[in-house]
Enzyme design. Structure first.
Site, mmCIF file in Angstrom:
data_model
loop_
_atom_site.group_PDB
_atom_site.id
_atom_site.type_symbol
_atom_site.label_atom_id
_atom_site.label_comp_id
_atom_site.label_asym_id
_atom_site.label_seq_id
_atom_site.Cartn_x
_atom_site.Cartn_y
_atom_site.Cartn_z
ATOM 1 N N HIS A 190 0.820 -1.216 0.000
ATOM 2 C CA HIS A 190 0.000 0.000 0.000
ATOM 3 C C HIS A 190 0.854 1.267 0.000
ATOM 4 O O HIS A 190 0.399 2.324 -0.405
ATOM 5 C CB HIS A 190 -1.010 -0.038 1.145
ATOM 6 C CG HIS A 190 -2.117 -1.008 0.848
ATOM 7 N ND1 HIS A 190 -2.091 -2.300 1.289
ATOM 8 C CD2 HIS A 190 -3.221 -0.881 0.073
ATOM 9 C CE1 HIS A 190 -3.159 -2.934 0.827
ATOM 10 N NE2 HIS A 190 -3.859 -2.097 0.090
ATOM 11 N N ARG A 297 -10.421 3.365 -1.110
ATOM 12 C CA ARG A 297 -9.820 2.582 -0.021
ATOM 13 C C ARG A 297 -10.012 3.360 1.287
ATOM 14 O O ARG A 297 -9.141 4.140 1.687
ATOM 15 C CB ARG A 297 -8.324 2.389 -0.266
ATOM 16 C CG ARG A 297 -7.980 1.448 -1.407
ATOM 17 C CD ARG A 297 -6.478 1.245 -1.459
ATOM 18 N NE ARG A 297 -6.090 0.122 -2.268
ATOM 19 C CZ ARG A 297 -5.694 0.228 -3.545
ATOM 20 N NH1 ARG A 297 -5.642 1.391 -4.137
ATOM 21 N NH2 ARG A 297 -5.339 -0.859 -4.213
ATOM 22 N N ARG A 332 -15.348 1.064 -0.608
ATOM 23 C CA ARG A 332 -15.002 -0.238 -0.030
ATOM 24 C C ARG A 332 -14.956 -0.104 1.479
ATOM 25 O O ARG A 332 -14.362 0.845 1.998
ATOM 26 C CB ARG A 332 -13.638 -0.698 -0.555
ATOM 27 C CG ARG A 332 -13.241 -2.046 0.005
ATOM 28 C CD ARG A 332 -11.950 -2.527 -0.572
ATOM 29 N NE ARG A 332 -10.810 -1.824 -0.020
ATOM 30 C CZ ARG A 332 -9.551 -2.073 -0.376
ATOM 31 N NH1 ARG A 332 -9.299 -2.978 -1.296
ATOM 32 N NH2 ARG A 332 -8.550 -1.412 0.166
ATOM 33 N N GLU A 430 -10.817 -11.385 -4.240
ATOM 34 C CA GLU A 430 -9.367 -11.248 -4.036
ATOM 35 C C GLU A 430 -8.799 -12.399 -3.210
ATOM 36 O O GLU A 430 -7.604 -12.464 -2.963
ATOM 37 C CB GLU A 430 -9.036 -9.900 -3.381
ATOM 38 C CG GLU A 430 -9.787 -9.602 -2.110
ATOM 39 C CD GLU A 430 -9.456 -8.230 -1.536
ATOM 40 O OE1 GLU A 430 -8.484 -7.604 -1.976
ATOM 41 O OE2 GLU A 430 -10.186 -7.794 -0.625
ATOM 42 N N ASN A 453 -4.218 -7.599 -6.655
ATOM 43 C CA ASN A 453 -3.054 -7.458 -5.765
ATOM 44 C C ASN A 453 -3.050 -8.570 -4.723
ATOM 45 O O ASN A 453 -2.032 -9.204 -4.460
ATOM 46 C CB ASN A 453 -3.080 -6.108 -5.027
ATOM 47 C CG ASN A 453 -3.129 -4.942 -5.975
ATOM 48 O OD1 ASN A 453 -2.765 -5.083 -7.133
ATOM 49 N ND2 ASN A 453 -3.597 -3.798 -5.506
ATOM 50 N N ASP A 454 -4.215 -8.791 -4.131
ATOM 51 C CA ASP A 454 -4.301 -9.852 -3.133
ATOM 52 C C ASP A 454 -4.518 -11.215 -3.771
ATOM 53 O O ASP A 454 -3.984 -12.216 -3.293
ATOM 54 C CB ASP A 454 -5.438 -9.555 -2.141
ATOM 55 C CG ASP A 454 -4.993 -8.558 -1.097
ATOM 56 O OD1 ASP A 454 -3.894 -8.744 -0.549
ATOM 57 O OD2 ASP A 454 -5.714 -7.577 -0.857
ATOM 58 N N ARG A 464 2.919 -9.792 -0.912
ATOM 59 C CA ARG A 464 3.043 -8.698 -1.878
ATOM 60 C C ARG A 464 3.992 -7.595 -1.438
ATOM 61 O O ARG A 464 4.371 -6.749 -2.226
ATOM 62 C CB ARG A 464 1.651 -8.118 -2.189
ATOM 63 C CG ARG A 464 0.960 -7.532 -0.995
ATOM 64 C CD ARG A 464 -0.522 -7.294 -1.256
ATOM 65 N NE ARG A 464 -0.808 -5.943 -1.660
ATOM 66 C CZ ARG A 464 -2.028 -5.408 -1.693
ATOM 67 N NH1 ARG A 464 -3.088 -6.144 -1.373
ATOM 68 N NH2 ARG A 464 -2.216 -4.176 -2.061
ATOM 69 N N CYS A 501 -9.732 -4.061 -10.147
ATOM 70 C CA CYS A 501 -9.187 -2.845 -9.527
ATOM 71 C C CYS A 501 -7.780 -3.038 -8.980
ATOM 72 O O CYS A 501 -7.251 -2.174 -8.304
ATOM 73 C CB CYS A 501 -10.124 -2.329 -8.433
ATOM 74 S SG CYS A 501 -10.358 -3.490 -7.088
HETATM 75 C C1 PEP Z 1 -6.377 -5.681 -4.434
HETATM 76 O O1 PEP Z 1 -6.152 -6.489 -3.536
HETATM 77 O O2 PEP Z 1 -6.129 -5.898 -5.641
HETATM 78 C C2 PEP Z 1 -6.966 -4.364 -4.134
HETATM 79 C C3 PEP Z 1 -7.351 -3.566 -5.083
HETATM 80 O O3 PEP Z 1 -7.055 -3.999 -2.833
HETATM 81 P P1 PEP Z 1 -5.795 -3.541 -1.939
HETATM 82 O O4 PEP Z 1 -4.643 -3.271 -2.883
HETATM 83 O O5 PEP Z 1 -6.215 -2.334 -1.212
HETATM 84 O O6 PEP Z 1 -5.555 -4.701 -1.053
HETATM 85 MG MG MG Z 2 -6.948 -6.241 -1.578
#
Ligand code: PEP
Ligand code: MG
Length: 579
Positions: A190, A297, A332, A430, A453-454, A464, A501
């Site tokens: 993040h 977020r 979210r 995710e 991402n997750d 990550r 996303c």
């Molecule tokens: C993700 O996990 O792809 C996502 C968009 O949420 P975050 O990056 O905030 O975990």
């Molecule tokens: Mg996520």
């Protein structure tokens, strides 16, 4: 000159003077001294202790009669200041390692702090605060009026730190901090996401950059190649100054995309929305042509304020809606935990990404969750709000969240407070279990948003944020592609909306594949929207679909990446500078 290679997390190039974020945001201007400076440095340290003691004694006298607890704390600080072991360790650092007094103080106290942190006890946590206070006290005395913090910067700098938390990154002023580089981190942490949101070049995972530079050094941060150049020579500086101009020229060209429709060559419309972390980002999202906010977020609201109440949340959502007009806003619910924690929300867990994160945390704190749900629902009366639940892994979790939302709706109704009874409720996909059983979820929600991402970190078992396994973090691993296909298929069968996303949606390299797989809506960092649009406008869906079919048949991610590179070189010649 020295070149250090890390992971590029935010594109751009910056040349600037270093600010080393050493300790609690106090800048230590110099770390080492010459041999002949050792004795004067020891004397300087001793003077600083005497002065700090005097200041503290004055403070104790001042608060003593009024506030008993405060004076007890100051007494503890006084004892710590006089502690002979602590003092002799600092003196040893100056004498044997030729550290400046500031650097020796910071190193010794940080070592103690780290030891205490590993003990994980609330009583000891208090002692950690004391040590931070002592460190600040001595450093302030040593630096006298020269204390410079991130908050008091007057000139622009390049920030170098061992690590930056997402909330520290969120508080950076991009006019003053023009780029950053850290020892640790990963591309979809993040903190990295925040750098992209702020539009400042950043490189992470440089291992020891924070101990390789001193305040005032000149460095180049190349956020395209993931390189930091220390003490660049004249030729390199000239080369990079030219590159900065190239980047500016490309940015001007990309801006022309803003007013154009987001459509493929063969006329398929692809919605490009924005991901935001802070309400103030919505302005640039709108001006860069976002078709709404696909991901807000909201946990950064918590990182901003210790205990945000309903009004605090509501005011944030209302501010975003005002800027958005009739564009949709996907809010979210809290995704705290993982790499996002604060003093207030500290999660002492061995595996924070697999722990009490996100919706799991909200279930454990229904009071906190309800406050946010009320605010979101109230905001839904003011604009096109969608509510999105993160980290759902089981249908029972989704149903539990939906039940809590219903309860809050009833509550608002009985209080006569307006909300949109038809508010769309959707979920992030995710967690692999959600993608694998996407058909079971699709009939229960209005939309999916795929959080790659997750999804990537959980399906490939690759943290990550961990630079040591960054090579394994592969967005086009066959397993990830299959999960994407499963999610798209389930959404199509149940006729619900699906978007993506995660950060891979902003990568020009992956866009033809994502469009070819069937994504028609993406949500990306606002700064990337023009570039994403430019790629979309260079794609033909039937060709992209054939490309996707070829990729799906491949059994390793490297082959997929090669295929995508070749395809992009042939089909997207204009945009090749990015890779
Ligand atoms: C993700 O996990 O792809 C996502 C968009 O949420 P975050 O990056 O905030 O975990
Ligand atoms: Mg996520």
């Amino acid at each position: 000159m020295e070149l250090k290679k890390g992971i590029p997390v935010s594109p751009g190039i910056v040349i600037g003077q270093v600010f080393v974020l050493d300790t609690e945001e106090i800048r230590i201007p110099q770390r080492f001294i010459e041999k002949e400076e050792i004795d004067p440095e020891l004397a300087r340290f001793e003077c600083a202790i005497v002065l700090a003691e005097k200041n503290l004694a004055r403070e104790i006298k001042k608060v003593g009669k009024k506030i008993g607890v405060a004076s007890q704390i100051l007494e503890i600080h006084h004892q710590l200041l006089r502690d002979s072991i602590l003092q002799s360790e600092i003196q040893k650092g100056i004498r044997e390692n030729q550290y400046t007094a500031e650097y020796a103080v910071s190193r010794v106290l940080n070592r103690y702090i780290k030891q205490l942190q590993s003990m994980d006890s609330p009583i000891i946590a208090e002692r950690i605060h004391d040590l931070y206070d002592i460190e600040r006290l001595i450093l302030n005395t040593l630096l006298g009026g020269r204390v410079e913090t991130l908050q008091t910067l007057e000139e622009s700098v390049v920030l170098i730190a061992r690590n930056l938390t997402p909330s520290q990154a969120a508080s950076l002023d991009p006019k003053l901090v023009t780029g950053f580089a850290t020892d640790v981190g990963g591309k979809t942490s993040h903190t990295a996401i925040m750098a992209r949101a702020l539009g400042i070049p950043a490189v992470v995972a440089l291992e020891n950059i924070s101990t390789s530079v001193a305040g005032g050094d000149v460095v180049i941060i190349d956020g395209f190649r993931g390189v930091v150049i220390l003490d660049p020579d004249k030729r390199t500086l000239a080369e990079y100054r030219d590159k900065v101009q190239d980047v500016e020229r490309v940015a001007i060209r990309l801006k022309k995309q803003i007013g154009l429709v987001s459509e493929t060559i063969d006329g398929y419309s692809i919605d490009v929305k924005a991901n935001i972390e802070l309400p103030q980002e919505v302005h640039s999202a709108v001006s860069l042509g976002a078709a709404g906010i696909g991901l807000f977020r909201t946990e950064f609201i918590h990182l901003d304020s210790a205990r945000p109440d309903e009004e605090f949340h509501f005011n944030h959502y209302r501010a975003v809606l005002r800027e958005l007009g009739d564009q949709p806003l996907t809010i979210r619910t809290l995704d705290l935990g993982g790499d996002k924690s604060t003093d207030e929300f500290a999660f002492n867990e061995e595996n924070p990404f697999l722990g009490c994160r996100s919706i799991r945390y909200c279930f454990s704190r229904p009071d906190v969750f309800r406050v946010q749900l009320r605010a979101i629902l109230r905001a839904s009366a003011l604009g096109r709000v969608k509510l999105m639940i993160p980290m759902i892994g089981a249908v029972s979790e989704l149903e539990k969240a939906q039940h809590m939302i219903e309860q809050v709706c009833e509550e608002l109704q009985s209080e006569g407070i307006a909300y949109d009874p038809d508010i769309e409720i959707g979920m992030m996909v995710e967690v692999p279990s959600a993608a694998i059983t996407a058909d079971m979820f699709a009939s229960r929600v209005k939309f999916f948003s795929v959080g790659t991402n997750d999804l990537i970190q959980y399906s490939l078992a690759v943290d990550r944020t961990n630079e040591h396994v960054a090579e394994l973090y592969d967005p086009v691993h066959p397993a990830v592609l299959r999960l994407l296909v499963q999610t798209l298929d389930a959404a199509e069968k149940s006729e619900i909306d699906v978007s993506l996303c995660g950060e891979m949606g902003a990568e020009p390299l992956f866009l033809p594949l994502l469009v070819g797989l069937g994504f028609r809506c993406l949500s990306v960092t606002p700064q990337r929207i023009p570039e994403v649009k430019q790629v979309i406008r260079s794609i033909q869906v039937n060709e992209a679909a054939r490309l996707a079919d070829r990729c799906l048949a491949m059994c390793d991610g490297f082959a997929v990446t090669r295929e995508l590179r070749d395809w992009s070189r042939q089909n997207l010649p204009d945009i090749g500078y990015v890779w």
